[in-house]
Design a protein around this motif. Structure first.
Motif, PDB file in Angstrom:
ATOM      1  N   LYS A 152      93.377  14.141  96.687  1.00 25.73           N
ATOM      2  CA  LYS A 152      92.797  13.844  95.543  1.00 25.73           C
ATOM      3  C   LYS A 152      91.282  14.164  95.528  1.00 25.73           C
ATOM      4  CE  LYS A 152      95.553   9.499  94.622  1.00 25.73           C
ATOM      5  NZ  LYS A 152      95.700   8.044  94.200  1.00 25.73           N
ATOM      6  N   ASP A 153      90.758  14.358  96.697  1.00 30.17           N
ATOM      7  CA  ASP A 153      89.029  14.588  96.686  1.00 30.17           C
ATOM      8  C   ASP A 153      88.821  16.157  96.183  1.00 30.17           C
ATOM      9  OD1 ASP A 153      90.392  15.025  99.406  1.00 30.17           O
ATOM     10  OD2 ASP A 153      88.641  16.252  99.318  1.00 30.17           O
ATOM     11  N   LEU A 154      90.048  16.954  96.082  1.00 30.96           N
ATOM     12  CA  LEU A 154      89.765  18.163  95.753  1.00 30.96           C
ATOM     13  C   LEU A 154      89.748  18.337  94.191  1.00 30.96           C
ATOM     14  CD1 LEU A 154      92.324  20.257  97.890  1.00 30.96           C
ATOM     15  CD2 LEU A 154      89.769  19.668  98.164  1.00 30.96           C
ATOM     16  N   GLY A 155      90.229  17.503  93.406  1.00 26.69           N
ATOM     17  CA  GLY A 155      90.162  17.447  92.003  1.00 26.69           C
ATOM     18  C   GLY A 155      91.649  17.635  91.486  1.00 26.69           C
ATOM     19  N   ALA A 156      91.628  18.079  89.994  1.00 27.17           N
ATOM     20  CA  ALA A 156      93.121  18.248  89.374  1.00 27.17           C
ATOM     21  C   ALA A 156      93.240  19.849  89.696  1.00 27.17           C
ATOM     22  CB  ALA A 156      92.943  17.665  87.910  1.00 27.17           C
ATOM     23  N   PRO A 157      94.090  20.126  89.784  1.00 29.40           N
ATOM     24  CA  PRO A 157      94.532  21.605  90.003  1.00 29.40           C
ATOM     25  C   PRO A 157      95.100  22.197  88.674  1.00 29.40           C
ATOM     26  CG  PRO A 157      96.492  20.546  90.918  1.00 29.40           C
ATOM     27  CD  PRO A 157      95.613  19.413  90.336  1.00 29.40           C
ATOM     28  N   PRO A 158      94.292  23.568  88.661  1.00 27.55           N
ATOM     29  CA  PRO A 158      95.086  24.044  87.208  1.00 27.55           C
ATOM     30  C   PRO A 158      96.546  24.428  87.400  1.00 27.55           C
ATOM     31  CG  PRO A 158      93.290  25.635  88.468  1.00 27.55           C
ATOM     32  CD  PRO A 158      93.784  24.495  89.507  1.00 27.55           C
ATOM     33  N   ASP A 159      97.276  24.410  86.180  1.00 29.60           N
ATOM     34  CA  ASP A 159      98.664  24.349  86.006  1.00 29.60           C
ATOM     35  C   ASP A 159      99.360  25.784  85.856  1.00 29.60           C
ATOM     36  OD1 ASP A 159      97.813  25.038  83.449  1.00 29.60           O
ATOM     37  OD2 ASP A 159      98.655  23.210  82.567  1.00 29.60           O
ATOM     38  N   THR A 160      98.376  26.887  85.955  1.00 29.02           N
ATOM     39  CA  THR A 160      99.305  28.165  86.038  1.00 29.02           C
ATOM     40  C   THR A 160      98.902  28.876  87.459  1.00 29.02           C
ATOM     41  OG1 THR A 160      97.197  29.446  85.278  1.00 29.02           O
ATOM     42  CG2 THR A 160      98.664  28.447  83.475  1.00 29.02           C
ATOM     43  N   ARG A 161      99.991  29.734  88.033  1.00 30.79           N
ATOM     44  CA  ARG A 161      99.738  30.373  89.189  1.00 30.79           C
ATOM     45  C   ARG A 161      98.496  31.054  89.520  1.00 30.79           C
ATOM     46  NH1 ARG A 161     103.738  34.422  88.809  1.00 30.79           N
ATOM     47  NH2 ARG A 161     102.081  35.716  88.212  1.00 30.79           N
ATOM     48  N   ASP A 162      98.069  31.873  88.499  1.00 30.70           N
ATOM     49  CA  ASP A 162      96.847  32.782  88.810  1.00 30.70           C
ATOM     50  C   ASP A 162      95.571  31.907  88.858  1.00 30.70           C
ATOM     51  OD1 ASP A 162      98.302  34.731  88.919  1.00 30.70           O
ATOM     52  OD2 ASP A 162      98.068  35.704  87.143  1.00 30.70           O
ATOM     53  N   ALA A 163      95.515  31.142  88.008  1.00 29.25           N
ATOM     54  CA  ALA A 163      94.322  30.062  87.953  1.00 29.25           C
ATOM     55  C   ALA A 163      94.337  29.239  89.212  1.00 29.25           C
ATOM     56  CB  ALA A 163      94.343  29.200  86.869  1.00 29.25           C
ATOM     57  N   LEU A 164      95.441  28.730  89.626  1.00 30.67           N
ATOM     58  CA  LEU A 164      95.624  28.032  91.073  1.00 30.67           C
ATOM     59  C   LEU A 164      95.118  28.646  91.926  1.00 30.67           C
ATOM     60  CD1 LEU A 164      96.712  25.149  91.914  1.00 30.67           C
ATOM     61  CD2 LEU A 164      98.765  26.363  92.576  1.00 30.67           C
ATOM     62  N   ALA A 165      95.524  29.954  92.071  1.00 31.50           N
ATOM     63  CA  ALA A 165      94.714  30.750  93.163  1.00 31.50           C
ATOM     64  C   ALA A 165      93.518  31.014  93.309  1.00 31.50           C
ATOM     65  CB  ALA A 165      95.807  32.170  93.170  1.00 31.50           C
ATOM     66  N   ARG A 166      93.044  31.196  92.165  1.00 30.68           N
ATOM     67  CA  ARG A 166      91.432  31.297  92.000  1.00 30.68           C
ATOM     68  C   ARG A 166      90.930  30.172  92.390  1.00 30.68           C
ATOM     69  NH1 ARG A 166      92.862  34.206  87.311  1.00 30.68           N
ATOM     70  NH2 ARG A 166      92.384  32.386  86.122  1.00 30.68           N
ATOM     71  N   TRP A 167      91.418  29.076  91.947  1.00 32.73           N
ATOM     72  CA  TRP A 167      90.892  27.672  92.422  1.00 32.73           C
ATOM     73  C   TRP A 167      90.647  27.515  93.828  1.00 32.73           C
ATOM     74  CZ3 TRP A 167      93.308  22.684  93.727  1.00 32.73           C
ATOM     75  CH2 TRP A 167      92.503  21.683  93.598  1.00 32.73           C
ATOM     76  N   PHE A 168      91.691  27.769  94.629  1.00 31.31           N
ATOM     77  CA  PHE A 168      91.719  27.557  95.829  1.00 31.31           C
ATOM     78  C   PHE A 168      90.926  28.480  96.688  1.00 31.31           C
ATOM     79  CE2 PHE A 168      95.936  25.188  95.678  1.00 31.31           C
ATOM     80  CZ  PHE A 168      95.728  24.129  96.259  1.00 31.31           C
ATOM     81  N   ARG A 169      90.745  29.585  96.288  1.00 35.96           N
ATOM     82  CA  ARG A 169      89.844  30.731  96.821  1.00 35.96           C
ATOM     83  C   ARG A 169      88.445  30.339  96.807  1.00 35.96           C
ATOM     84  NH1 ARG A 169      93.479  34.770  94.332  1.00 35.96           N
ATOM     85  NH2 ARG A 169      91.803  35.281  92.560  1.00 35.96           N
ATOM     86  N   ALA A 170      88.346  29.656  95.832  1.00 31.02           N
ATOM     87  CA  ALA A 170      86.732  29.031  95.582  1.00 31.02           C
ATOM     88  C   ALA A 170      86.330  28.242  96.719  1.00 31.02           C
ATOM     89  CB  ALA A 170      86.532  28.830  94.192  1.00 31.02           C
ATOM     90  N   LYS A 171      87.347  27.445  97.381  1.00 29.80           N
ATOM     91  CA  LYS A 171      87.436  26.483  98.158  1.00 29.80           C
ATOM     92  C   LYS A 171      87.192  26.689  99.585  1.00 29.80           C
ATOM     93  CE  LYS A 171      89.674  23.066  95.228  1.00 29.80           C
ATOM     94  NZ  LYS A 171      88.558  22.642  94.764  1.00 29.80           N
ATOM     95  N   ALA A 172      86.513  25.786 100.416  1.00 30.88           N
ATOM     96  CA  ALA A 172      86.337  26.153 101.908  1.00 30.88           C
ATOM     97  C   ALA A 172      87.683  26.677 102.796  1.00 30.88           C
ATOM     98  CB  ALA A 172      85.815  25.045 102.699  1.00 30.88           C
ATOM     99  N   PRO A 173      87.848  27.389 103.567  1.00 24.24           N
ATOM    100  CA  PRO A 173      89.118  27.662 104.104  1.00 24.24           C
ATOM    101  C   PRO A 173      90.025  26.532 104.469  1.00 24.24           C
ATOM    102  CG  PRO A 173      87.376  29.105 105.026  1.00 24.24           C
ATOM    103  CD  PRO A 173      86.788  27.906 104.193  1.00 24.24           C
TER     104      PRO A 173
END
Length: 406
Positions: A152-173
């Motif tokens: 939950k501490d990561l926040g609400a994830p995007p609901d499309t594949r490409d946006a979700l991938a960008r969201w995770f790429r912006a986070k620490a490994p």
């Protein structure tokens, strides 16, 4: 329901399990018949702590069926050459990927009308898949799809594949995605999930399973998801072979999210309870559930159902006992017995096919994440075709080759 996401979650028993205990006189009666006899049930083997579940089922059902011995077999080769399609039993628990094969082989008989009328309301896709070739052959028991489980501490994830991938790429490994894209078996299910998201219906997805252009799109979609993963995890075959590892890594906060079936939550909570220092792992309160987007936000998800089917040759007392067993298994009290252990172990978090259980107070008190799982599985569509298991694996071989290794 797909074995490759599950086979490490359970202790698979390859022999008949015979319960010997008898309950008190006040136990409810499930069978009208008397006399010494055996009912053979080929149960779906890949559930958390399956040996304990089988023992509890046998104890409770035998107590309500005087003279009956319940023989439960758990076939470790369920999806293989000597799998459920070749077994001989009185009752089968059949993954819906084989529903059309069962119908084509005339292996099961129509569900008795008396039983059909006693069942609670299920989800539309499960009801549809239980009627291969238009005949009610199955009673949906467990459901599954791939969910996105995240902290939950990561926040609400995007609901499309490409946006979700960008969201995770912006986070620490260590806060990125964990998704098994190494095993050919698992890739088959992911493949059809991407196709369903692209084409909007299960029949259309299957129609493009052997289309080279569509498979090239699948490969590109999976490369996008790989870019969002914890480094060196998505295509490493060692991770694929270590079943349950992704769930345990997220439990230890070595990944921000993972993709898996609902029952993988058992593994997360087991790791937290038994494999971590205090406060070092996530708890149930730390976990959020989201739909895993393999395409647009409006796309349906792929769903599977494990269904009870009665052998085509069952007659007389055997048919009555088989019907009684399925009725017993579909009772709310039986679901609670299986899903909410009283011995301190985590809830199994399997998805029951009966809608009413998702608002059951006892279930929600012990396993509150059911409230988040239900709306997602309700959108599912179930692929269905003769030979579907082999077709998915064939398509996955091409995707696996195209992806290469990290």
């Amino acid at each position: 329901m797909r074995v490759w996401l599950r086979h490490g979650l359970a202790c698979v028993l390859g022999f008949g399990l015979m319960a010997t205990g008898r309950a008190a006189k006040a136990a409810p009666l499930y069978c009208a018949d008397r006399g010494i006899r055996t009912l053979h049930v080929a149960m779906y083997p890949f559930i958390p702590n399956v040996g304990d579940a089988a023992w509890r089922i046998a104890q409770a059902f035998e107590a309500g069926c005087p003279g009956l011995s319940l023989k439960i077999t758990l076939n470790p080769d369920y999806y293989g050459t000597h799998g459920v399609l070749t077994e001989q039993a009185d009752v089968y628990e059949v993954d819906s990927i084989f529903a059309q094969d069962v119908a084509a082989r005339h292996k099961a008989q129509p569900i008795p009308a008396s039983l059909d009328h006693d069942l609670g309301e299920s989800f539309p896709f499960a009801e549809a898949i239980s009627r291969p070739q238009g005949v009610r052959l199955g009673v949906p028991h467990w459901l599954c799809t791939n969910f996105l489980f995240l902290r939950k501490d990561l926040g609400a994830p995007p609901d499309t594949r490409d946006a979700l991938a960008r969201w995770f790429r912006a986070k620490a490994p260590q806060d990125r995605l964990l998704l098994d894209l190494a095993g050919v078996e698992n890739l088959g299910e992911i493949d059809v999930s991407v196709l369903l998201a692209r084409w909007g219906s299960a029949p259309a997805a299957l129609a493009h399973l052997n289309d080279p252009a569509a498979q090239a799109d699948v490969t590109q979609a999976l490369r996008t998801l790989l870019s969002a993963e914890v480094p060196d995890t998505g295509r490493d075959p060692r991770f694929d072979l270590a079943t349950g590892l992704y769930a345990r890594l997220m439990a230890r906060k070595q990944g921000g999210a993972y993709v898996g079936y609902s029952e993988s939550l058992y593994t997360v909570l087991d790791e937290t309870a038994n494999g971590c220092r205090p406060d070092a792992c996530v708890t149930a309160d730390d976990i959020a559930v989201a739909r895993m987007p393999f395409g647009p936000s409006s796309a349906p998800v792929v769903g599977w159902a494990d269904m009870f089917m009665i052998d085509a040759g069952a007659r007389g007392r055997t048919l009555r006992d088989a019907t009684a067993f399925v009725r017993f298994m579909m009772q709310p009290a039986t679901f609670r017995m299986i899903l909410v252990p009283t011995d301190g172990t985590p809830p199994r978090y399997l998805l029951p096919a009966t809608k009413a259980l998702y608002s059951d107070p006892a279930m929600l008190k012990a396993a509150p994440l059911y409230a988040q799982l239900a709306p997602i599985i309700a959108t599912a569509q179930a692929p269905s075709a003769v030979g579907l298991e082999a077709a998915l694996q064939h398509a996955a071989v091409g995707v696996d080759r195209a992806l290469g290794r990290e």
